[in-house]
Design a protein around this motif. Sequence first.
Motif, PDB file in Angstrom:
ATOM      1  N   LEU A 167       2.420  10.450  -1.121  1.00 56.80           N
ATOM      2  CA  LEU A 167       1.023  10.918  -1.462  1.00 56.80           C
ATOM      3  C   LEU A 167       0.120  10.131  -1.109  1.00 56.80           C
ATOM      4  O   LEU A 167      -0.817  10.274  -0.524  1.00 56.80           O
ATOM      5  CB  LEU A 167       0.922  11.787  -2.777  1.00 56.80           C
ATOM      6  CG  LEU A 167       1.776  12.810  -3.342  1.00 56.80           C
ATOM      7  CD1 LEU A 167       1.364  13.395  -4.615  1.00 56.80           C
ATOM      8  CD2 LEU A 167       1.489  14.202  -2.216  1.00 56.80           C
ATOM      9  N   LYS A 218      -0.195   9.623   2.189  1.00 54.09           N
ATOM     10  CA  LYS A 218      -0.761  10.789   3.007  1.00 54.09           C
ATOM     11  C   LYS A 218       0.553  11.419   3.890  1.00 54.09           C
ATOM     12  O   LYS A 218       0.162  12.243   4.834  1.00 54.09           O
ATOM     13  CB  LYS A 218      -1.957  10.740   4.139  1.00 54.09           C
ATOM     14  CG  LYS A 218      -3.275  10.053   2.971  1.00 54.09           C
ATOM     15  CD  LYS A 218      -4.533  10.238   3.934  1.00 54.09           C
ATOM     16  CE  LYS A 218      -5.576   9.495   3.047  1.00 54.09           C
ATOM     17  NZ  LYS A 218      -6.023  10.289   2.039  1.00 54.09           N
ATOM     18  N   PHE A 235       2.459  14.380   3.270  1.00 56.20           N
ATOM     19  CA  PHE A 235       2.617  15.622   2.763  1.00 56.20           C
ATOM     20  C   PHE A 235       3.788  16.450   3.106  1.00 56.20           C
ATOM     21  O   PHE A 235       4.139  16.706   4.476  1.00 56.20           O
ATOM     22  CB  PHE A 235       1.325  16.286   2.929  1.00 56.20           C
ATOM     23  CG  PHE A 235       0.066  15.441   2.491  1.00 56.20           C
ATOM     24  CD1 PHE A 235      -0.187  15.135   1.206  1.00 56.20           C
ATOM     25  CD2 PHE A 235      -1.052  15.150   3.398  1.00 56.20           C
ATOM     26  CE1 PHE A 235      -1.304  14.121   0.851  1.00 56.20           C
ATOM     27  CE2 PHE A 235      -1.854  14.273   2.866  1.00 56.20           C
ATOM     28  CZ  PHE A 235      -2.345  13.947   1.722  1.00 56.20           C
ATOM     29  N   TYR A 239       5.376  21.984  -2.541  1.00 52.02           N
ATOM     30  CA  TYR A 239       5.843  20.999  -3.620  1.00 52.02           C
ATOM     31  C   TYR A 239       6.161  22.092  -5.032  1.00 52.02           C
ATOM     32  O   TYR A 239       5.468  23.050  -5.297  1.00 52.02           O
ATOM     33  CB  TYR A 239       4.545  20.293  -4.063  1.00 52.02           C
ATOM     34  CG  TYR A 239       4.364  19.272  -3.356  1.00 52.02           C
ATOM     35  CD1 TYR A 239       5.056  18.053  -3.309  1.00 52.02           C
ATOM     36  CD2 TYR A 239       3.380  19.627  -1.997  1.00 52.02           C
ATOM     37  CE1 TYR A 239       4.540  16.933  -2.415  1.00 52.02           C
ATOM     38  CE2 TYR A 239       3.027  18.450  -1.353  1.00 52.02           C
ATOM     39  CZ  TYR A 239       3.817  17.421  -1.301  1.00 52.02           C
ATOM     40  OH  TYR A 239       3.430  16.216  -0.208  1.00 52.02           O
ATOM     41  N   LEU A 269      -2.329  14.176  -5.287  1.00 52.12           N
ATOM     42  CA  LEU A 269      -2.153  15.084  -4.208  1.00 52.12           C
ATOM     43  C   LEU A 269      -3.446  15.774  -3.700  1.00 52.12           C
ATOM     44  O   LEU A 269      -3.826  15.534  -2.413  1.00 52.12           O
ATOM     45  CB  LEU A 269      -1.155  16.282  -4.522  1.00 52.12           C
ATOM     46  CG  LEU A 269      -1.068  17.462  -3.517  1.00 52.12           C
ATOM     47  CD1 LEU A 269      -0.788  16.892  -2.074  1.00 52.12           C
ATOM     48  CD2 LEU A 269      -0.166  18.560  -3.632  1.00 52.12           C
ATOM     49  N   ALA A 286      -5.342  14.478  -0.261  1.00 46.57           N
ATOM     50  CA  ALA A 286      -5.176  15.610   0.945  1.00 46.57           C
ATOM     51  C   ALA A 286      -6.369  16.149   1.394  1.00 46.57           C
ATOM     52  O   ALA A 286      -6.987  16.374   2.503  1.00 46.57           O
ATOM     53  CB  ALA A 286      -4.156  16.552   0.494  1.00 46.57           C
ATOM     54  N   ILE A 342      -0.960  23.332   1.975  1.00 45.82           N
ATOM     55  CA  ILE A 342      -0.048  22.672   0.706  1.00 45.82           C
ATOM     56  C   ILE A 342       0.084  23.696  -0.328  1.00 45.82           C
ATOM     57  O   ILE A 342      -1.075  23.909  -1.100  1.00 45.82           O
ATOM     58  CB  ILE A 342      -0.527  21.250   0.527  1.00 45.82           C
ATOM     59  CG1 ILE A 342      -0.589  20.215   1.799  1.00 45.82           C
ATOM     60  CG2 ILE A 342       0.294  20.766  -0.516  1.00 45.82           C
ATOM     61  CD1 ILE A 342      -1.184  19.095   1.488  1.00 45.82           C
TER      62      ILE A 342
END
Length: 340
Positions: free
Chosen positions: A9, A12, A14, A18, A35, A39, A114
């Motif tokens: 994380l 970065k 990703f 999750y 996160l 992000a 995400i």
Amino acid sequence: MNFDIWKKLKKKDFSAIYLLYGTESFLLNETKDLLVSNALLEEEKDFNLSVFDLEETPLEVAMEDAETLPFMGDKRIVILQNPYFLTAEKGKEKVEHYIPKLEEYIKQPAPFTILVLIAPYEKLDERKKIVKQLKANAEVLASNALSEKEISQWIKERVTSFDVMISDHAISELIQVAGTNLMIITKEIDKMCLYVGSKGNITEETVQLLVSRSLEQNIFALIDKVVNRKLNEALRIFYDLLQNNEEPIKILSLLATQFRLIYQAKELSRRGYGQQQIAGNIKVHPFRVKLALGQANLFSDIELLQIINSLAEADYEMKNGKKDKKLILELFIMNLANIK
């Protein structure tokens, strides 16, 4: 716990989905915050961060949001909290969820989203298709109570992020004094790192100087002083607790809890149970069992039963107002010292 997910994380790196689950809420929240902060830019959060409580909102509504293009940014984060349908437990039945919608999404997640499922449960139902799908396709973090070794690793990771060093003796002292609650440990680490500054070194002396002893650890220290016939030091701890506005009934309750733990740990150890097995049976952190087993050697079974009975009598006297609460505890501590 595997901290590799945090390293990704921070770089970065990703994943599309999750799955964060477990009962250690501090680690779940820390992972979520890490996160989000990596992000999304601060100004993007109002437009591209959505949080849905699945005990209140149908899953389909959240999935529609996950398939919506981000506004003024490249990424969208959609957080699904309390997905109770991943467990064997029944939900509050306030809403109905169409699980196939999530199953389809997992097969082909949106490239700009995400998706984060935060399940604050000890176990997931491995028999369910949706759980199997998530574990096969998502980045998974199981966040239950950490072992002493994992807590030590956590402390090193946290200290290193401040560009500070910490000795192994200081780590042991920190756990001894502050206990195993990660939120408390983190606050104490941050305080010590600010004190020593960048490139500084946290020593055992630093911990002793700056770290506040938790109530539970004060109780442990009090018992330790008593059984080693250091009555003056034991009473000093007791009076400090009173000065900090700790209620006598609460102190008594923690004393009772500790002595019950000592008795249970002693008995299970005699039956051949290991430290981890004892912790699982009693449902406490293994580190507490380790400390209790150390104190168990200082008492016979008869003495422990006498102490537990004395605590029960003290509890009765306190609740019925027969004597001054402070006096009841003082007498208990003095009588405890006379046992050895």
